[in-house]
Design an enzyme around this catalytic site. Structure first.
Site, PDB file in Angstrom:
ATOM      1  N   LYS A  81       0.850  -0.993  -0.174  1.00 33.80           N
ATOM      2  CA  LYS A  81      -0.054   0.053  -0.124  1.00 33.80           C
ATOM      3  C   LYS A  81       0.871   1.324  -0.107  1.00 33.80           C
ATOM      4  CE  LYS A  81      -3.857   2.072   2.820  1.00 33.80           C
ATOM      5  NZ  LYS A  81      -4.616   1.760   3.881  1.00 33.80           N
ATOM      6  N   SER A 155      -9.387   1.715   3.146  1.00 33.38           N
ATOM      7  CA  SER A 155      -8.416   2.433   2.221  1.00 33.38           C
ATOM      8  C   SER A 155      -7.667   1.811   1.484  1.00 33.38           C
ATOM      9  CB  SER A 155      -7.794   3.503   2.978  1.00 33.38           C
ATOM     10  OG  SER A 155      -7.083   3.135   3.988  1.00 33.38           O
ATOM     11  N   SER A 179      -9.569  -0.379   7.400  1.00 31.01           N
ATOM     12  CA  SER A 179      -9.171  -0.545   5.917  1.00 31.01           C
ATOM     13  C   SER A 179      -8.506  -1.720   5.711  1.00 31.01           C
ATOM     14  CB  SER A 179      -8.195   0.690   5.769  1.00 31.01           C
ATOM     15  OG  SER A 179      -8.994   1.945   5.968  1.00 31.01           O
TER      16      SER A 179
END
Length: 584
Positions: A81, A155, A179
């Site tokens: 990420k 997210s 997330s």
């Protein structure tokens, strides 16, 4: 770019890759080549910020040659990420103007590299991790891995979809409000969130530093455990790091479920409610004591995350950047972050909220000692269009059953729990106290094993089903075959009476059409499926596909996937390839 010599399944796993490497049948270079091809095919899904490119990956491939092949992750590709540092690669946190190039890896990345893993790129995300929907990024909305019109969840959107689309074997995400779990549920994979501090956060752009966790997405619970063992442990230079040893898995003493009926949101609210009821029924059949509890104090804790002063902690992380670069932040992200500056949260309110949270933690610590709590992972789901029209309410409703987790210092694992609708997965999350991953993991394994056991019981009366596309072994929808009791029997071919077209769907699917004259034979797979589950399975098949009779090369007929004739118009004729596995 040429394709690898051997078929590489769409579902990449650590076990499969290690078996192929160990046998000498496959080399990491070929896996990377295939991943790059897949990333190009899925380019419109906005999975990556720094996508897989050979020139960036080659140094890691070269270094691999100096490492012992027996390392636990030797040659295993993973994604990161883009709020987690990879040395020499920009970290953007979903904001191009914020980007910087770190000279050191994040601590978790360093540990994975030392185990032989290959980082292939940095994934898209809701900007500054402020969102659970996967649409709050200037790099584009990350599409759902199974259904293009729907949200991917955030997210950690790109990381989850990269795993689900077969572009990596596992991917790192982060989790402050959910997330690392929500995108797992929406893309039918595992989302694993350890205890606060168990995995170091050094080298991670903070959202709420006191609540942030690094997480992992995988295809199986076992592979999430592998990552947990490798990255767990104290990081001396990380002020949030803790020494939380991994304990031997064992069943919890009790499973808690909410006693009041839960509310779901969005266009699939009714379907989510039915899927939750089915999950509860499965839990009640486990060989574990089940007790229903008042869930209100968990909801009270969840409300503190955005209504309380913790939103000010987010502002403390990025507020200076936002003030100094007006207009560059994603609008809804800035709206959420600036809510910390309304004057609502003064010093006294911060301590009031902290004291309230401590009371709630005392309650949860007492309740969950030796036990696990099970909740739906998501409050609902929406199309990307619906989220664009109402980004705040949809995001809030998404997190209703997730936001309490880190505030109460719980660990959690999100696991698939069937489908709510066609290609619309549903998931549950199991929570336990800090350091009690061994309880939630064993309970989660029991839940997943119960689905397999149920399938075995129903296998008494079966029928043969022919599949020729994404339901074949190694492709994304093989999971549906397994979930509804399917068991692979053998490979076969149709009679020379068919045409195969490539339907312009996302993901692309084959359509098999029977011709009045002429036609070709196509490779397919024969699966045995319980009659009892066949009707439910077929109800999820979207038009123009359907179930009909397929004539095999030996003249027999079986039920299988066919395509309505009108779909031929506008579709690509791929008959020359002789089967879906041969499509370049």
């Amino acid at each position: 770019m040429s394709k690898p010599d051997m078929d590489i399944p769409r579902e990449l796993t650590i076990d499969w890759l290690q078996a192929q490497y160990g046998s000498g049948k496959l080399k990491p270079e070929r896996v990377i080549e295939e991943i790059i091809c897949r990333s190009h095919e899925d380019e419109g899904m906005n999975i990556w910020i720094t996508p897989p490119r050979l020139e960036r990956i080659q140094p890691y491939l070269d270094h691999l040659k100096t490492m012992d092949i027996s390392l636990p992750l030797w040659g295993v590709p993973f994604a990161i990420k883009d709020n987690i540092d990879l040395a020499g690669t920009p970290t953007t946190a979903g904001c191009p103007e914020y980007a910087y190039v770190p000279d050191r890896h994040a601590a978790v990345v360093e540990r994975l590299l030392n185990a032989g893993a290959i980082p292939v790129g940095k994934t898209n995300m809701d900007q500054f991790t402020t969102g659970l929907v996967g649409t709050r990024s200037p790099y584009g909305e990350t599409h759902n891995a199974l259904n293009d019109k729907w949200i991917s969840g955030g997210s950690s959107s790109g990381s989850a979809v990269a795993v689900a689309r077969g572009q990596v074997a596992f991917a790192l995400g982060t989790d402050t409000a959910g997330s690392g779990r929500v995108p797992a549920a929406l893309n039918r994979i595992i989302g694993y969130k350890p205890s606060l501090g168990a995995w170091p956060t050094k080298g991670v752009v903070p959202a709420c530093a006191s609540l942030d966790c690094v997480t992992v997405f995988t295809h199986s619970l076992q592979e999430a455990r592998i990552i947990d063992v490798l990255v767990r442990g104290l990081e001396p230079l990380d002020p949030w790091s803790k020494e939380i040893p991994r304990m031997v898995d064992k069943l919890p003493e009790k499973v808690y479920l909410p006693e009041k009926a839960l509310k779901f949101f969005g266009p699939l609210a009714e379907e989510y409610s039915k899927a939750w009821d089915a999950a509860v029924e499965r839990i009640e059949k486990l060989k574990l004591p089940v007790e229903y509890i008042d869930y209100d104090f968990f909801e009270e804790a969840a409300s503190l995350l955005y209504d309380g002063p913790w939103v000010a902690e987010r502002w403390a992380s990025v507020g200076e950047f936002i003030e100094s670069t007006p207009g560059v932040t994603f609008p809804v992200t800035e709206q959420v972050l600036r809510s910390a500056r309304t004057g609502k949260h003064d010093a006294a309110s911060v301590f009031t909220a902290m004291h309230k949270l401590q009371e709630l933690r005392m309650k949860s610590n007492k309740l969950l000692r030796g036990a696990v709590l099970v909740m739906p992972t998501c409050g609902g789901t929406w199309t990307r269009e619906k989220v664009e029209a109402d980004p705040v309410t949809t995001n809030s409703d998404m997190g209703r059953y997730t936001n309490h987790c880190n505030l109460l210092d719980l660990c959690a694992v999100a696991v698939p729990a069937g489908d709510a609708a066609a290609e619309m997965p549903f998931g549950i999350t199991l929570f336990s106290l800090s350091g009690n991953e061994h309880l939630m993991d064993r309970a989660a394994a029991s839940f997943l094993e119960a689905a397999v056991t149920s399938v075995e019981v129903k296998r008494q009366e079966t029928m043969m089903v022919a599949v020729c596309g994404l339901h074949m072994r190694g492709y994304p929808l093989e999971k549906q075959m397994l979930e509804y009791g399917g068991q692979f029997v053998r490979e076969s071919h149709t009679a020379e009476k068919y045409q195969m077209v490539k339907l312009p769907t996302i993901p692309a699917k084959p359509g098999l059409l029977k011709k009045k004259a002429g036609g070709s034979a196509f490779a397919l797979e024969l699966w045995e499926m319980p009659v009892a589950s066949f009707g439910v399975f077929t109800s999820f098949i979207p038009a123009p596909l359907g179930i009909g009779k397929i004539e095999l090369a030996d003249g027999t007929e079986v039920s299988g996937f066919i395509c309505e004739g009108y779909a031929e118009e506008g579709a690509e004729d791929i008959s020359a390839y002789g089967g879906w596995r041969n499509i370049p």
